[in-house]
Motif scaffolding. Sequence first.
Motif, PDB file in Angstrom:
ATOM      1  N   VAL A   1       1.017  -1.578  -0.042  1.00  0.00           N
ATOM      2  CA  VAL A   1       0.126   0.203  -0.011  1.00  0.00           C
ATOM      3  C   VAL A   1       0.346   1.192   0.162  1.00  0.00           C
ATOM      4  CG1 VAL A   1      -1.550   1.345   1.453  1.00  0.00           C
ATOM      5  CG2 VAL A   1      -1.830  -1.162   1.016  1.00  0.00           C
TER       6      VAL A   1
ATOM      7  N   GLN B   1       1.394   5.524   0.691  1.00  0.00           N
ATOM      8  CA  GLN B   1       0.761   6.608   0.790  1.00  0.00           C
ATOM      9  C   GLN B   1       1.853   7.590   0.570  1.00  0.00           C
ATOM     10  OE1 GLN B   1      -0.269   6.464   5.935  1.00  0.00           O
ATOM     11  NE2 GLN B   1      -1.638   7.964   4.976  1.00  0.00           N
TER      12      GLN B   1
ATOM     13  N   GLY C   1      -3.283  10.203   0.769  1.00  0.00           N
ATOM     14  CA  GLY C   1      -4.703   8.655   1.375  1.00  0.00           C
ATOM     15  C   GLY C   1      -4.039   7.350   1.078  1.00  0.00           C
ATOM     16  N   LEU C   2      -4.168   6.444   1.377  1.00  0.00           N
ATOM     17  CA  LEU C   2      -4.232   4.689   0.936  1.00  0.00           C
ATOM     18  C   LEU C   2      -4.082   4.369   0.089  1.00  0.00           C
ATOM     19  CD1 LEU C   2      -4.892   2.872   4.603  1.00  0.00           C
ATOM     20  CD2 LEU C   2      -2.936   4.729   3.579  1.00  0.00           C
TER      21      LEU C   2
ATOM     22  N   TRP D   1      -4.171   0.764  -2.639  1.00  0.00           N
ATOM     23  CA  TRP D   1      -3.974  -0.284  -2.888  1.00  0.00           C
ATOM     24  C   TRP D   1      -3.138  -0.377  -4.253  1.00  0.00           C
ATOM     25  CZ3 TRP D   1      -4.745  -4.025  -6.140  1.00  0.00           C
ATOM     26  CH2 TRP D   1      -4.776  -5.444  -5.853  1.00  0.00           C
TER      27      TRP D   1
ATOM     28  N   ILE E   1      -0.966  -7.869  -4.842  1.00  0.00           N
ATOM     29  CA  ILE E   1      -1.241  -7.970  -3.507  1.00  0.00           C
ATOM     30  C   ILE E   1      -0.332  -9.264  -3.871  1.00  0.00           C
ATOM     31  CG2 ILE E   1      -3.076  -9.486  -3.916  1.00  0.00           C
ATOM     32  CD1 ILE E   1      -4.059  -9.442  -1.011  1.00  0.00           C
TER      33      ILE E   1
ATOM     34  N   ARG F   1      -1.682  -9.968  -8.077  1.00  0.00           N
ATOM     35  CA  ARG F   1      -2.721  -8.701  -8.769  1.00  0.00           C
ATOM     36  C   ARG F   1      -1.676  -7.313  -8.714  1.00  0.00           C
ATOM     37  NH1 ARG F   1      -6.917 -12.500  -8.034  1.00  0.00           N
ATOM     38  NH2 ARG F   1      -6.406 -14.510  -7.935  1.00  0.00           N
ATOM     39  N   TYR F   2      -2.310  -6.974  -8.909  1.00  0.00           N
ATOM     40  CA  TYR F   2      -2.109  -5.477  -9.051  1.00  0.00           C
ATOM     41  C   TYR F   2      -2.719  -4.643  -9.158  1.00  0.00           C
ATOM     42  CZ  TYR F   2       2.931  -7.243  -9.528  1.00  0.00           C
ATOM     43  OH  TYR F   2       3.962  -7.858  -9.794  1.00  0.00           O
ATOM     44  N   SER F   3      -3.256  -3.252  -9.167  1.00  0.00           N
ATOM     45  CA  SER F   3      -3.533  -2.091  -8.954  1.00  0.00           C
ATOM     46  C   SER F   3      -3.655  -1.501 -10.799  1.00  0.00           C
ATOM     47  CB  SER F   3      -3.877  -1.351  -8.226  1.00  0.00           C
ATOM     48  OG  SER F   3      -3.931   0.008  -9.551  1.00  0.00           O
ATOM     49  N   PRO F   4      -4.580  -1.667 -11.528  1.00  0.00           N
ATOM     50  CA  PRO F   4      -3.937  -1.416 -12.753  1.00  0.00           C
ATOM     51  C   PRO F   4      -3.857   0.197 -12.562  1.00  0.00           C
ATOM     52  CG  PRO F   4      -6.286  -0.946 -12.727  1.00  0.00           C
ATOM     53  CD  PRO F   4      -6.049  -1.706 -11.452  1.00  0.00           C
TER      54      PRO F   4
ATOM     55  N   TYR G   1       3.572   0.831   2.971  1.00  0.00           N
ATOM     56  CA  TYR G   1       3.394  -0.806   3.707  1.00  0.00           C
ATOM     57  C   TYR G   1       3.291  -1.740   3.261  1.00  0.00           C
ATOM     58  CZ  TYR G   1       2.196   3.480   6.952  1.00  0.00           C
ATOM     59  OH  TYR G   1       1.826   4.888   7.669  1.00  0.00           O
TER      60      TYR G   1
ATOM     61  N   HIS H   1      -2.834 -10.953   4.664  1.00  0.00           N
ATOM     62  CA  HIS H   1      -4.359 -10.787   4.452  1.00  0.00           C
ATOM     63  C   HIS H   1      -4.455 -12.484   4.901  1.00  0.00           C
ATOM     64  CE1 HIS H   1      -4.879  -7.074   2.697  1.00  0.00           C
ATOM     65  NE2 HIS H   1      -3.881  -7.144   2.203  1.00  0.00           N
TER      66      HIS H   1
ATOM     67  N   LEU I   1      -7.858 -13.471   0.316  1.00  0.00           N
ATOM     68  CA  LEU I   1      -7.749 -12.721  -1.001  1.00  0.00           C
ATOM     69  C   LEU I   1      -8.584 -11.518  -0.605  1.00  0.00           C
ATOM     70  CD1 LEU I   1      -6.413 -11.979  -3.512  1.00  0.00           C
ATOM     71  CD2 LEU I   1      -7.898 -13.096  -4.727  1.00  0.00           C
ATOM     72  N   GLN I   2     -10.091 -12.628  -0.148  1.00  0.00           N
ATOM     73  CA  GLN I   2     -11.007 -11.380   0.274  1.00  0.00           C
ATOM     74  C   GLN I   2     -11.032 -10.551   1.368  1.00  0.00           C
ATOM     75  OE1 GLN I   2     -11.249 -14.140  -1.013  1.00  0.00           O
ATOM     76  NE2 GLN I   2     -12.962 -15.221  -1.916  1.00  0.00           N
TER      77      GLN I   2
ATOM     78  N   GLY J   1      -6.793  -6.588   5.882  1.00  0.00           N
ATOM     79  CA  GLY J   1      -5.023  -6.320   6.142  1.00  0.00           C
ATOM     80  C   GLY J   1      -5.104  -6.933   8.054  1.00  0.00           C
TER      81      GLY J   1
ATOM     82  N   PHE K   1     -17.515  -8.115   2.074  1.00  0.00           N
ATOM     83  CA  PHE K   1     -15.728  -7.739   2.226  1.00  0.00           C
ATOM     84  C   PHE K   1     -15.395  -6.357   2.866  1.00  0.00           C
ATOM     85  CE2 PHE K   1     -16.131 -12.245   1.671  1.00  0.00           C
ATOM     86  CZ  PHE K   1     -16.275 -12.927   1.419  1.00  0.00           C
TER      87      PHE K   1
ATOM     88  N   TYR L   1     -10.388   0.977   8.613  1.00  0.00           N
ATOM     89  CA  TYR L   1      -8.789   1.116   9.315  1.00  0.00           C
ATOM     90  C   TYR L   1      -9.153   2.256   9.958  1.00  0.00           C
ATOM     91  CZ  TYR L   1      -7.011  -2.847   6.260  1.00  0.00           C
ATOM     92  OH  TYR L   1      -7.202  -4.281   5.531  1.00  0.00           O
TER      93      TYR L   1
ATOM     94  N   TYR M   1      -9.684   4.997   7.152  1.00  0.00           N
ATOM     95  CA  TYR M   1     -10.009   4.346   5.886  1.00  0.00           C
ATOM     96  C   TYR M   1     -11.072   3.609   5.271  1.00  0.00           C
ATOM     97  CZ  TYR M   1      -6.092   7.033   4.731  1.00  0.00           C
ATOM     98  OH  TYR M   1      -5.135   8.498   4.769  1.00  0.00           O
TER      99      TYR M   1
ATOM    100  N   TYR N   1     -13.834  -5.401  -1.250  1.00  0.00           N
ATOM    101  CA  TYR N   1     -12.598  -6.703  -2.260  1.00  0.00           C
ATOM    102  C   TYR N   1     -13.722  -5.664  -3.172  1.00  0.00           C
ATOM    103  CZ  TYR N   1     -13.234 -11.099  -4.532  1.00  0.00           C
ATOM    104  OH  TYR N   1     -12.451 -11.969  -5.357  1.00  0.00           O
TER     105      TYR N   1
ATOM    106  N   SER O   1      -9.473  -8.965 -11.418  1.00  0.00           N
ATOM    107  CA  SER O   1      -8.407  -8.726 -11.235  1.00  0.00           C
ATOM    108  C   SER O   1      -7.673  -7.388 -10.120  1.00  0.00           C
ATOM    109  CB  SER O   1      -7.542  -8.698 -12.344  1.00  0.00           C
ATOM    110  OG  SER O   1      -7.467  -7.105 -12.982  1.00  0.00           O
ATOM    111  N   ALA O   2      -7.788  -6.415  -9.347  1.00  0.00           N
ATOM    112  CA  ALA O   2      -7.035  -5.849  -8.985  1.00  0.00           C
ATOM    113  C   ALA O   2      -8.260  -5.798  -8.162  1.00  0.00           C
ATOM    114  CB  ALA O   2      -7.015  -4.130  -9.611  1.00  0.00           C
TER     115      ALA O   2
ATOM    116  N   VAL P   1      -8.893  -5.547  -4.878  1.00  0.00           N
ATOM    117  CA  VAL P   1      -9.013  -4.346  -3.561  1.00  0.00           C
ATOM    118  C   VAL P   1      -9.012  -2.698  -3.739  1.00  0.00           C
ATOM    119  CG1 VAL P   1      -7.905  -3.748  -1.088  1.00  0.00           C
ATOM    120  CG2 VAL P   1      -7.714  -5.960  -1.402  1.00  0.00           C
TER     121      VAL P   1
ATOM    122  N   PHE Q   1      -9.635   1.371  -1.949  1.00  0.00           N
ATOM    123  CA  PHE Q   1      -9.417   1.440  -0.723  1.00  0.00           C
ATOM    124  C   PHE Q   1     -10.427   3.422  -0.492  1.00  0.00           C
ATOM    125  CE2 PHE Q   1      -7.301   0.355   2.307  1.00  0.00           C
ATOM    126  CZ  PHE Q   1      -5.549   0.116   1.972  1.00  0.00           C
TER     127      PHE Q   1
ATOM    128  N   GLY R   1     -11.323   7.417   0.584  1.00  0.00           N
ATOM    129  CA  GLY R   1      -9.924   8.461  -0.008  1.00  0.00           C
ATOM    130  C   GLY R   1      -9.728   8.954   1.842  1.00  0.00           C
TER     131      GLY R   1
END
Lengths: 119, 111
Positions: free
Chosen positions: A37, A39, A44-45, A47, A50, A59-62, A95, A99, A102-103, A106, B34, B38, B89, B93, B97-98, B100, B102, B104
């Motif tokens: 993650v 910051q 903010g945080l 993602w 993972i 897996r990656y965020s786009p 950070y 987990h 997957l669902q 943290g 899900f 935090y 925050y 889920y 494919s991504a 998770v 969060f 803002g």
Amino acid sequence: EVQLVQSGAEVKKPGESLTISCKGSQYTFTSYWISWVRQMPGKGLEWMGIIYPGDSDTRYSPSFQGQVTISADKSISTAYLQWRSLKASDTAMYYCARHPRLQGPGDYWGQGTRVTLSS
Amino acid sequence: QSALTQPASVSGSPGQSITISCTGTSSDIGGYDFVSWYQQHPGKAPKLIIYDVSNRPAGVSNRFSGSKSVNAASLTISGLQAEDEADYYCSSYTGTSAPVVFGGGTKLTVL
């Protein structure tokens, strides 16, 4: 007690490469996912991605796909976040988090690794 | 996918209750139970306080509670205390494919 211990702060120049780490202890490292993650200062945080160290399913965020690489070495219970060529905008706190699925949430977090880019 | 939507700030007096909203879509909050919440104090790592919409990890005060309705989730803190002042925050889920996303973040000020 479950712990995720991250590597120390880094000061790098744009264009340099970097790998930071996250070492898990007191649990079965291969049975839990590890996420990363970002910051940015005052923000903010976000993602990033993972990995499941048991089979390296990643897996990656786009937003981060192709910008970073997430990996793990289960023999030493350590996950990694790698950059090939850092940019000024990579300045942030990073950070890792554990987990149980997957669902899942943290449930334990590392202390964070501060990465500062300075020319 | 887009981040979940949270109010930038909320405030309350000691002893009061406050609620923080987290709005998503049918692809995230609305599609799965899900949702996590935090708490992050300045200079500290985030701490899990709610998971799977309404469950509290061991050791988290029962003053914290979570709920969900359609595409939105909520975190309620009752009996506000000075130590609750922090950033909060939500995350969900997504089943993609991504997996998770969060929110803002919401800054809670205890007056």
